[in-house]
Structure formats: C-alpha cells, structure tokens
Design a protein around this motif. Structure first.
Motif, mmCIF file in Angstrom:
data_model
loop_
_atom_site.group_PDB
_atom_site.id
_atom_site.type_symbol
_atom_site.label_atom_id
_atom_site.label_comp_id
_atom_site.label_asym_id
_atom_site.label_seq_id
_atom_site.Cartn_x
_atom_site.Cartn_y
_atom_site.Cartn_z
ATOM 1 N N VAL A 1 0.404 -0.996 -0.404
ATOM 2 C CA VAL A 1 0.298 -0.104 -0.392
ATOM 3 C C VAL A 1 1.106 1.341 -0.363
ATOM 4 N N PRO A 2 1.435 1.962 -1.173
ATOM 5 C CA PRO A 2 1.857 2.579 -0.846
ATOM 6 C C PRO A 2 1.716 4.121 -1.141
ATOM 7 N N LEU A 3 2.022 5.341 -0.169
ATOM 8 C CA LEU A 3 1.863 6.113 0.283
ATOM 9 C C LEU A 3 2.271 7.358 -0.299
ATOM 10 N N SER A 4 2.370 7.975 -0.457
ATOM 11 C CA SER A 4 3.068 9.789 -1.070
ATOM 12 C C SER A 4 2.784 10.659 -0.909
ATOM 13 N N VAL A 5 3.343 11.488 -1.288
ATOM 14 C CA VAL A 5 3.145 12.957 -0.918
ATOM 15 C C VAL A 5 4.066 13.571 -1.764
ATOM 16 N N SER A 6 3.723 15.082 -2.181
ATOM 17 C CA SER A 6 4.435 15.802 -3.577
ATOM 18 C C SER A 6 4.648 17.389 -2.714
ATOM 19 N N TYR A 7 5.620 17.655 -3.554
ATOM 20 C CA TYR A 7 5.919 19.390 -2.987
ATOM 21 C C TYR A 7 6.501 19.950 -3.931
ATOM 22 N N GLU B 1 14.386 28.936 -9.075
ATOM 23 C CA GLU B 1 13.120 29.306 -6.985
ATOM 24 C C GLU B 1 12.821 28.345 -7.178
ATOM 25 N N GLY B 2 12.995 28.085 -5.655
ATOM 26 C CA GLY B 2 11.106 27.292 -4.909
ATOM 27 C C GLY B 2 12.055 26.569 -4.757
ATOM 28 N N VAL B 3 11.118 24.901 -3.820
ATOM 29 C CA VAL B 3 11.357 23.438 -3.248
ATOM 30 C C VAL B 3 11.164 22.516 -4.185
ATOM 31 N N ARG B 4 11.451 21.295 -4.472
ATOM 32 C CA ARG B 4 11.039 19.999 -4.920
ATOM 33 C C ARG B 4 11.083 19.406 -3.310
ATOM 34 N N LEU B 5 9.999 18.854 -2.889
ATOM 35 C CA LEU B 5 10.325 17.461 -1.694
ATOM 36 C C LEU B 5 8.926 15.991 -2.172
ATOM 37 N N THR B 6 9.477 15.426 -2.251
ATOM 38 C CA THR B 6 8.841 13.988 -2.523
ATOM 39 C C THR B 6 9.136 13.263 -1.224
#
Length: 658
Positions: free
Chosen positions: A461-467, A478-483
């Motif tokens: 059961v994969p759970l993921s978030v991305s910003y 500029e900016g931020v990447r998060l996974t």
C-alpha cells in the motif's frame, strides 16, 4: 519645468530607444554559419553599380558595445546598408534621419550631451545648405566605388542616477511599509539610462500590484537632469488604485474536454487576495491538463459589485493523439531509445492513456566478465513496456484516478531482473504545488545477482506526498521540490519477502539576481528498506548510487556494498547529494560546476563509517525555448582499483540534472 544653466528636463525617446533592437531588419545576402552566435561573421560588401549608390558605413567614437549595437539597430544607414539608394539625395535623406535618431539613442543610454556628426565622402552634413554638396559628392562615386559614409559619435560624459522618488497623485510619499526603501534606493554610478528608469518604474508598479492593487499605474514620470553634476533625479507619480480580491474565474474555449475538469485545476477562490502571482498560478495549474494547448489568463478591466477582479481563462485544445521517440546516450550507462503513444482526452474528461516502450543496452559493459563468472544470465539488453491511465477530476473534484501496468527486463551492470506488475492509486490535489497519493501496488518476478536468485512477490500500500513550488519544470530558478513515499509490503497481504520501503528526495534553487543568471541548486536523497536481510531482497528493489541522476562519473547503479566477484549488490539504505552553480555566460550559453556525493549502505540506515563516494564536474548548457540542453563531464574522485571506474564520464540530455 526648471530652467537655467544647470537644470533641464530630460527628453527621452522612450519607444525608440527601447524598441530599436526590434526594428525592421534588412534582408541581405546569406551569412556564414555562426554556431550559437559565438563567432562573428562579416557581410560581403555591395559592389559599385550604375543604377544605384551602394556605400560603406562606419560608426566610430563609442566603446560601449551595448550602445554601439543600439546605434546600429536604430541607424537607417546601417540597417539598409545592403539596399543601396538610387541616388545621392536618397543617401543624404537616410543620413539626415540618422542625425535625429542617433542623438536620442545616446540620451537613452545616459549621454545627454552626446553629439553625432555624419560625413558623406568627406562632406559634413550640417543642415539644408550642405545637402546638395553631400549628394553631389556621393554621385561622384557612381559606377566607380562605394560611397564612404562615416558616423562620428561624441558621447560626452555619462550621466548617473542620483535619486528616485515615488509620490501618490496628491504629491505625498508612500509609507515605508507600503513602498520599502529598497524600491527607490540608487546604487553608486548607476547610468541614467531610459531602460533603467523604465525598469525601476515597472518594479514600483509591480510592488503595488503584488499588494493587491490590480489597476496600479504610473501616471507621471518626471526625470530632471543636472548638467553641471552630470546626474539625474527621477520622480514618479503612482496611482495605486483600489485593493481587490480575485473574482469568479470563467473558463472559455473547451470543446471536447469537460470544463469541470479544467476548473478542478483552478485552486483560487472568489475573494482570495489578488496578486500577479495568483493569476500566474492559475495559468500554471491549468497547463497541467495535458489535453489543453494554448492557455491565456486575462484580468477583467473593472471590478465586480463585490470589489473583486474577474478572471478569464481562454484555452484551446491539442490534438488527442501523440507519438514520440526519444534517444539518450552516456559513455558509462550506454545508449537507449524510448517510443511512446499517448491519447490526451480518451473519453472527453481529460483522461490520458499512454503506452511507453523503452529499450537500452549496456554498451560500455565493464562488468560482463564478472557477471558471467557469477552465473548471471544477461547479454546487456534491457527494456520495459508500460501503460498508464489517468482520470483527472473524478466527479469534478480534485481527486485523480491512476492505473499503471508494466512488464520488462532490467539489465544492469551487476544484476538482471524480470518482472511484471501494476498499481492503482487515488491522488488528491490540495493545491497546485502539493498533492498526496495512496494506492495498491503489486509485482512479481525473479532477480539474479552475485548473491543468487530471488523469486519474489510484493503486494503493498504505497503512500506518497509531493510538493513543488519551483518556477520551471526543466530549468528551475527558485523554489523547492520535495517527494516522499512509504510502502509497506506486508506478509499478510501476500508479500514475500515482507519489507518496508521508504524514500525521500528534496531539491532547492536560489537565484542571486533578478534575471536568474546565477543559480545555486542543491539536492539530497534518502532511502531505506527494512524487514528482511539483504540477500532476501530482490536486487532491483535494493538501493544503488551512481549514474546521471545520482553521483555522476560513476557507472549507473554500481555504488554501494560489493559481493562475490566484486560485483555491486546494492544496499538497504541510500544517501546522496548534489550541489550545482548554474551560471549563464550569455542568454543561451551557461556553465555549471558541480559536486556529487553518495553511496548505498548495507544497513537499513546510512552508516557514515562506510565509504561515501564523490565526483566533481563541469557542465555546459545551451538554453532553448523548451529547456536547456545539458552536457556534463564528470570526474569521479578516489577511484577504487578493480571497480571499473573510468576517469571521466560524459552525459547529454535535455533539462537540468535535477
């Protein structure tokens, strides 16, 4: 207007000076090939003619390349030098027009006492009394020689900006909290150029728009020049206009795509604070609907009864079907080719269906003999066939349904894996920058490496978030990447082995200047597998470092623990990082010094007693309209004898490395 021997009002030829570079270009003979604009190429001069008066023109007296280029772009004599006038009078009229225009160019670049003198075959133009003599001198060269035309520029002293002020329509200064001092601060020796004055005006107006004033505008510009001190003072009168919120967003132009799908990608609500960024974010989010082509976001011209600004989103749709082919090559990772087919509006709801086929070959296979000795059956060929279906905006919400199936062989330097599987997931978009996803993942296969064969079956059961708050997908400034993702492959679900896989990666980008010519970029990645011993985990699930998207310079997926025959066997954890300085040398050429570091670890958490590998390198970027073309040369440090680590690796691709 102030008068006297010292003060005079600055007279700017604003549209002419700023727009001169885009003036009509003369059509001439073919030019020599000039790679990326790096090398100059000389034009072939015209030849003497009986039916016209070809000429040569030389502009002298100015050392500033930018000013010289602006003079050339504005000069009728220079732009039309390949189109000879029919007679001497036509040549003189061109020169007369230049005398008026070129002085304005000098003023626009801060040379308010500059003068321009033009000589035609030695005859100086000085009013109507010299027109006949200059035309006669030009006619004397007909059929015999090119008419020599000299433009002599005396720029005089360069004026600088001394002060900038901004006032409201009543003449009052704005409070510090509304217009901070940095918007009107003037540095030392800033040339009093028209472009600089206009840019500062636009910056002040943009400040008010960012504060929620959509109709902010400069109603007056008062530049005053001090001829004695060679300085300029500028006062702007700015009308902020009313504060407004965002109004209703109207979507127009959809034909086959359900408008509700487009609206689900608009996260602004009526009454939200207005700002140019909020409007830009609407366009950016709507652009994620793959079936849409052009997207134009237009602001209303008046406020609605609630005091909000209506927004109009005008769209066009793309062709549904898309076929593409892409190629890649690395001196370490080998060549590869990918083909795909996509339908961008399968059932009329913006659904996308895509089939990808990828095949590659370990062309520079450094581990072939070791694999053979270990009994690993691989010829270096690998490939993957996958299909992905996405249904966006389920029932008009911000929920998307995603399904994927795949089958393939992964052939790497130290292992081979045959697998098939699939995933179904539900993704919720909280905003344009942040989403979360949950699903069900399953795959089965066989992997073989130096530790042996592993037949596996994974159900999780994969759970993921991305910003992602960056400003550009392929070239962020500029900016931020998060996974981050976490997947429990539990035994009670049927997994064998039972493991827990966690991954995270983040990158950030910082621009040192407003134009984004100097960017510092950093990336860090982490991974962990727990719940089983290393030899029980399929090799294709373990972590490896190395390669173009990891630690450049080292062969792909080879950094980490070593097993029998000195073959990489991967690890249960991963840590890697990169730092790049992205420097634009010109508008199209950039250089990127970088350093990468990382490795995989045997334990489920990084152990810093183990050896971390480093590489340094230098990249070249050629910036195109769709993104930079990347060429990187990477040099691995502290190479280990027997690990097949070459002294240099070359990578070529589209887009920045991260």
């Amino acid at each position: 207007m102030r008068r006297g021997s010292v003060w005079r009002l600055a007279c700017f030829a604003w549209p002419l000076v700023l727009g001169s570079a885009g003036a009509g270009l003369a059509v001439g003979p073919a030019r020599a090939f000039d790679l990326f604009g790096l090398f100059g190429s000389e034009e072939e001069p015209p030849v003497p003619s009986a039916g016209a008066l070809p000429y040569t023109v030389k502009i002298s007296g100015i050392d500033d390349d930018d000013v010289l280029r602006a003079l050339q772009d504005t000069s009728t004599l220079y732009r039309l030098r390949q189109e000879a006038p029919p007679d001497g009078e036509g040549l003189v009229r061109r020169a007369e027009a230049d005398q008026r225009r070129l002085a304005d160019v000098l003023s626009g670049y801060g040379y308010y006492q500059g003068t321009v003198a033009i000589r035609i075959d030695g005859v100086a133009l000085a009013g109507e009394s010299t027109v006949v003599a200059a035309a006669r001198a030009a006619e004397a060269s007909r059929s015999r020689a090119l008419v020599p035309v000299k433009v002599v520029v005396d720029p005089g002293p360069l004026y600088t900006l001394r002060s900038i002020r901004a006032r409201d329509p009543r003449g009052n200064p704005f409070p510090e909290e509304v217009l901070p001092e940095r918007f009107t601060r003037v540095g030392n020796d800033v040339p009093a150029r028209s472009a600089t004055v206009l840019a500062r005006e636009a910056k002040i107006v943009d400040r008010f728009r960012a504060l929620g004033h959509p109709f902010a505008k400069a109603v007056a510009r008062d530049p005053v020049v001090d001829d004695a001190a060679h300085v300029m003072d500028v006062t702007y009168t700015v009308d902020p206009g009313p504060i407004a919120g965002l109004g209703e967003v109207a979507v127009r132009g959809t034909q086959d795509i359900d408008p509700a799908v487009v609206r689900s990608f608009i996260y602004a609500e009526p009454g939200d604070p207005y700002s140019p960024k909020a409007v830009s974010d609407i366009r950016r989010s709507v652009a994620k609907v793959e079936g849409l082509g052009s997207i134009r976001v237009r602001e209303g011209e008046t406020l609605d009864p609630s005091g909000n600004l209506p927004i109009f989103v005008d769209v066009t749709e793309r062709e549904k079907n898309l076929i593409g082919v892409a190629a890649r090559y690395s001196t370490v990772d080998g060549p590869g080719i990918r083909a795909y087919y996509a339908n961008r509006n399968l059932f009329g709801g913006g659904e996308t269906f895509r089939v990808d086929a990828d095949i590659y070959y370990l062309g520079n296979d450094l581990y072939a003999k070791q694999r053979k000795a270990a009994g690993i059956d691989s010829n270096g060929l690998g490939g993957r066939l996958s299909a992905t279906f996405v249904k966006p905006a389920l029932w008009g919400t911000r929920n998307d349904f995603i399904a994927n199936v795949f089958v393939g062989r992964e052939a790497q330097q130290s292992y081979v894996s045959d697998a098939a599987g699939g995933t179904v997931a539900l993704r919720h978009r909280f905003s344009d920058t942040f989403f979360a996803q949950v699903g069900l993942d399953g795959q089965a296969g066989r992997s073989q490496d130096a530790l042996g064969k592993v037949d596996y079956r994974l159900v999780g059961v994969p759970l993921s978030v991305s910003y992602d708050s960056t400003d550009n997908l392929l070239d962020p400034t500029e900016g931020v990447r998060l996974t981050a993702s976490a997947t429990p492959y539990a035994g009670f679900l049927g997994s064998d082995p039972s493991i827990f896989v966690a991954k995270a990666q983040g990158s950030t980008y910082y621009a040192f200047d407003d134009e984004g010519r100097y960017i510092l970029a950093g990336r860090i990645g982490f991974g962990s597998i727990s719940g089983a011993n290393l030899e029980d985990i399929p090799a294709n699930i373990r972590f490896f470092a190395g390669g173009g998207g990891s630690v450049r310079g080292f062969p792909y997926r080879t950094l980490g623990p070593r097993g029998p025959f000195n073959l990489p066997i991967g690890g249960r954890s991963l840590l890697e990082a990169s730092v790049e300085a992205r420097i634009k040398v010109t508008d199209t050429i950039g250089v990127v010094p970088f350093i990468d570091a990382g490795t995989a670890f045997a334990g489920s958490l990084p152990d810093f007693d183990e050896r971390i590998r480093y590489a340094v390198g230098l990249g070249l970027r050629y910036y195109t309209g769709i993104g930079p073309i990347r060429v990187d040369l990477a040099f691995p440090m502290d190479r280990i004898k027997g690990n097949h680590e070459r002294p240099v690796a070359l990578y070529i691709s589209l887009g920045q490395s991260f």
